[in-house]
Design a protein around this motif. Sequence first.
Motif, PDB file in Angstrom:
ATOM      1  N   ALA A 120      49.744  23.299  33.078  1.00  0.00           N
ATOM      2  CA  ALA A 120      50.467  22.765  34.237  1.00  0.00           C
ATOM      3  C   ALA A 120      51.740  23.555  34.497  1.00  0.00           C
ATOM      4  CB  ALA A 120      50.790  21.285  34.006  1.00  0.00           C
ATOM      5  N   MET A 121      52.452  23.919  33.446  1.00  0.00           N
ATOM      6  CA  MET A 121      53.696  24.670  33.632  1.00  0.00           C
ATOM      7  C   MET A 121      53.424  26.084  34.114  1.00  0.00           C
ATOM      8  SD  MET A 121      55.846  23.196  30.369  1.00  0.00           S
ATOM      9  CE  MET A 121      57.270  24.241  30.672  1.00  0.00           C
ATOM     10  N   VAL A 122      52.370  26.703  33.609  1.00  0.00           N
ATOM     11  CA  VAL A 122      51.989  28.021  34.105  1.00  0.00           C
ATOM     12  C   VAL A 122      51.629  27.936  35.585  1.00  0.00           C
ATOM     13  CG1 VAL A 122      50.188  29.794  33.972  1.00  0.00           C
ATOM     14  CG2 VAL A 122      51.260  28.952  31.875  1.00  0.00           C
ATOM     15  N   GLN A 123      50.923  26.884  35.971  1.00  0.00           N
ATOM     16  CA  GLN A 123      50.543  26.716  37.369  1.00  0.00           C
ATOM     17  C   GLN A 123      51.755  26.519  38.270  1.00  0.00           C
ATOM     18  OE1 GLN A 123      47.687  23.474  36.879  1.00  0.00           O
ATOM     19  NE2 GLN A 123      46.004  24.880  37.342  1.00  0.00           N
ATOM     20  N   VAL A 124      52.715  25.736  37.796  1.00  0.00           N
ATOM     21  CA  VAL A 124      53.933  25.512  38.587  1.00  0.00           C
ATOM     22  C   VAL A 124      54.661  26.824  38.823  1.00  0.00           C
ATOM     23  CG1 VAL A 124      56.247  24.508  38.492  1.00  0.00           C
ATOM     24  CG2 VAL A 124      54.260  23.091  37.964  1.00  0.00           C
ATOM     25  N   LEU A 125      54.809  27.628  37.770  1.00  0.00           N
ATOM     26  CA  LEU A 125      55.490  28.911  37.912  1.00  0.00           C
ATOM     27  C   LEU A 125      54.659  29.887  38.741  1.00  0.00           C
ATOM     28  CD1 LEU A 125      57.059  29.409  34.376  1.00  0.00           C
ATOM     29  CD2 LEU A 125      58.282  29.368  36.557  1.00  0.00           C
ATOM     30  N   GLY A 126      53.337  29.822  38.607  1.00  0.00           N
ATOM     31  CA  GLY A 126      52.486  30.706  39.389  1.00  0.00           C
ATOM     32  C   GLY A 126      52.582  30.437  40.877  1.00  0.00           C
ATOM     33  N   ALA A 127      52.775  29.166  41.217  1.00  0.00           N
ATOM     34  CA  ALA A 127      52.839  28.797  42.632  1.00  0.00           C
ATOM     35  C   ALA A 127      54.229  28.927  43.222  1.00  0.00           C
ATOM     36  CB  ALA A 127      52.340  27.361  42.808  1.00  0.00           C
ATOM     37  N   GLY A 128      55.270  28.725  42.390  1.00  0.00           N
ATOM     38  CA  GLY A 128      56.614  28.646  42.964  1.00  0.00           C
ATOM     39  C   GLY A 128      57.701  29.412  42.268  1.00  0.00           C
ATOM     40  N   GLY A 129      57.380  30.210  41.246  1.00  0.00           N
ATOM     41  CA  GLY A 129      58.419  30.919  40.513  1.00  0.00           C
ATOM     42  C   GLY A 129      59.064  32.024  41.343  1.00  0.00           C
ATOM     43  N   PRO A 130      60.263  32.496  40.923  1.00  0.00           N
ATOM     44  CA  PRO A 130      61.080  32.062  39.794  1.00  0.00           C
ATOM     45  C   PRO A 130      61.622  30.639  39.998  1.00  0.00           C
ATOM     46  CG  PRO A 130      61.756  34.238  40.590  1.00  0.00           C
ATOM     47  CD  PRO A 130      60.868  33.644  41.628  1.00  0.00           C
ATOM     48  N   MET A 131      61.768  29.902  38.887  1.00  0.00           N
ATOM     49  CA  MET A 131      62.251  28.529  38.964  1.00  0.00           C
ATOM     50  C   MET A 131      63.134  28.227  37.762  1.00  0.00           C
ATOM     51  SD  MET A 131      58.743  26.520  40.065  1.00  0.00           S
ATOM     52  CE  MET A 131      59.575  24.964  40.368  1.00  0.00           C
ATOM     53  N   ARG A 132      64.153  27.382  37.988  1.00  0.00           N
ATOM     54  CA  ARG A 132      64.967  26.879  36.890  1.00  0.00           C
ATOM     55  C   ARG A 132      64.171  25.803  36.159  1.00  0.00           C
ATOM     56  NH1 ARG A 132      70.856  25.254  38.533  1.00  0.00           N
ATOM     57  NH2 ARG A 132      70.987  25.248  36.239  1.00  0.00           N
ATOM     58  N   PHE A 133      64.560  25.561  34.912  1.00  0.00           N
ATOM     59  CA  PHE A 133      63.753  24.663  34.091  1.00  0.00           C
ATOM     60  C   PHE A 133      63.724  23.245  34.648  1.00  0.00           C
ATOM     61  CE2 PHE A 133      67.546  22.941  32.109  1.00  0.00           C
ATOM     62  CZ  PHE A 133      67.140  21.686  31.656  1.00  0.00           C
ATOM     63  N   VAL A 134      64.815  22.799  35.303  1.00  0.00           N
ATOM     64  CA  VAL A 134      64.820  21.438  35.840  1.00  0.00           C
ATOM     65  C   VAL A 134      63.790  21.290  36.951  1.00  0.00           C
ATOM     66  CG1 VAL A 134      67.201  20.925  35.185  1.00  0.00           C
ATOM     67  CG2 VAL A 134      66.742  22.041  37.379  1.00  0.00           C
ATOM     68  N   HIS A 135      63.599  22.333  37.727  1.00  0.00           N
ATOM     69  CA  HIS A 135      62.618  22.280  38.807  1.00  0.00           C
ATOM     70  C   HIS A 135      61.196  22.375  38.249  1.00  0.00           C
ATOM     71  CE1 HIS A 135      66.153  24.011  41.289  1.00  0.00           C
ATOM     72  NE2 HIS A 135      66.089  22.699  41.458  1.00  0.00           N
ATOM     73  N   ILE A 136      61.035  23.154  37.181  1.00  0.00           N
ATOM     74  CA  ILE A 136      59.721  23.202  36.529  1.00  0.00           C
ATOM     75  C   ILE A 136      59.354  21.823  36.005  1.00  0.00           C
ATOM     76  CG2 ILE A 136      58.410  24.189  34.609  1.00  0.00           C
ATOM     77  CD1 ILE A 136      60.236  26.668  34.826  1.00  0.00           C
ATOM     78  N   ALA A 137      60.315  21.159  35.353  1.00  0.00           N
ATOM     79  CA  ALA A 137      60.070  19.820  34.810  1.00  0.00           C
ATOM     80  C   ALA A 137      59.698  18.841  35.915  1.00  0.00           C
ATOM     81  CB  ALA A 137      61.312  19.326  34.065  1.00  0.00           C
ATOM     82  N   GLU A 138      60.413  18.899  37.025  1.00  0.00           N
ATOM     83  CA  GLU A 138      60.150  17.974  38.125  1.00  0.00           C
ATOM     84  C   GLU A 138      58.774  18.241  38.730  1.00  0.00           C
ATOM     85  OE1 GLU A 138      63.481  18.742  40.611  1.00  0.00           O
ATOM     86  OE2 GLU A 138      64.900  17.639  39.329  1.00  0.00           O
ATOM     87  N   GLN A 139      58.447  19.502  38.929  1.00  0.00           N
ATOM     88  CA  GLN A 139      57.157  19.837  39.531  1.00  0.00           C
ATOM     89  C   GLN A 139      55.988  19.477  38.615  1.00  0.00           C
ATOM     90  OE1 GLN A 139      56.341  21.189  42.645  1.00  0.00           O
ATOM     91  NE2 GLN A 139      58.465  20.700  43.148  1.00  0.00           N
ATOM     92  N   ALA A 140      56.196  19.633  37.311  1.00  0.00           N
ATOM     93  CA  ALA A 140      55.123  19.336  36.356  1.00  0.00           C
ATOM     94  C   ALA A 140      55.116  17.874  35.931  1.00  0.00           C
ATOM     95  CB  ALA A 140      55.257  20.230  35.127  1.00  0.00           C
ATOM     96  N   GLY A 141      56.153  17.113  36.303  1.00  0.00           N
ATOM     97  CA  GLY A 141      56.230  15.711  35.932  1.00  0.00           C
ATOM     98  C   GLY A 141      56.520  15.499  34.454  1.00  0.00           C
ATOM     99  N   LEU A 142      57.381  16.356  33.886  1.00  0.00           N
ATOM    100  CA  LEU A 142      57.675  16.305  32.457  1.00  0.00           C
ATOM    101  C   LEU A 142      59.150  16.035  32.202  1.00  0.00           C
ATOM    102  CD1 LEU A 142      55.622  19.460  31.384  1.00  0.00           C
ATOM    103  CD2 LEU A 142      54.941  17.055  31.145  1.00  0.00           C
ATOM    104  N   ASP A 143      59.422  15.539  31.013  1.00  0.00           N
ATOM    105  CA  ASP A 143      60.784  15.293  30.566  1.00  0.00           C
ATOM    106  C   ASP A 143      61.535  16.625  30.418  1.00  0.00           C
ATOM    107  OD1 ASP A 143      62.476  15.153  27.770  1.00  0.00           O
ATOM    108  OD2 ASP A 143      62.782  13.388  29.037  1.00  0.00           O
TER     109      ASP A 143
END
Length: 282
Positions: free
Chosen positions: A138-161
């Motif tokens: 899921a995190m690889v997919q988030v970065l693949g679709a929208g990177g570069p990204m800060r970790f807070v945005h990765i967490a929000e997009q992936a639905g993770l703490d």
Amino acid sequence: MNQHHIPGQPIFPIESFDPERIENALAVMGPKWTTWTVMTMAQEGRPLRVRDVAARLPFVSEQLVGRRLAAMHADGLVTRADTRRGAPYQLSALGESLTHVHRTLADWSRNYLSSGAIAEAERVEDAVQRLRLRHTTAMVQVLGAGGPMRFVHIAEQAGLDYAFTQHRLLRLQADGLVTRTGPRHGDPYVLTEAGQALGPVYATIEHWSAPLATRRAPAPPTPVATAQRTHSGVPLGADGARTAAALRRSAAVPTSLFSHAPQPQPRVSVSVTAQSAPGRSR
């Protein structure tokens, strides 16, 4: 971000795959020595008893081989003619079809991670360990679709703490899938070339996993807090020393575990060296 693409190769958008299905498939392929066992049985091409497999993997105990084959039987990778004690195992159609998955994983590893001389089975198992942890896909997919990204945005997009996301990003960096765009705290993350090249790998794994859907109920979502307790603080090479010690006691492994040669390989053992033996394990 555009994923890395080799001319003439089909394009597989990273975000187009089902991350749960991929990680469930990797969970079946991932237990240590599964790849070695599958490759050994594929080379022999006939039913083998536990002791027969163990004899061809002298760095693994017969007891461990027995447990691994029992788990592989439960997952549908091998079959048995009957349940008598000592009855031989043979690869199922699902197990035999792992050959293509192994080749894809090995090619990805060789092209983007390490071109060193290591056993083919070790290369495949190493690749699986880099990909199999929950929420990695899921995190690889988030970065693949929208990177570069800060970790807070990765967490929000992936639905993770947030804390879990930071921990997983450290692991993804250690595994060569993710890097940061700068040295400062808060600098965005991006996929490495290896991470960008995962489209064909995910496509192969997802295609192979189709029969698993009828065998395994979907795994329940892993609570983030549980995932943190499970994965945090675990050394990336926790059992590497034990593996190396076992290999020093070994003299031989089947040749087909070192390469996917198109010709049938002779059943001749070759010497295990420090470079070609399974040593990097997690």
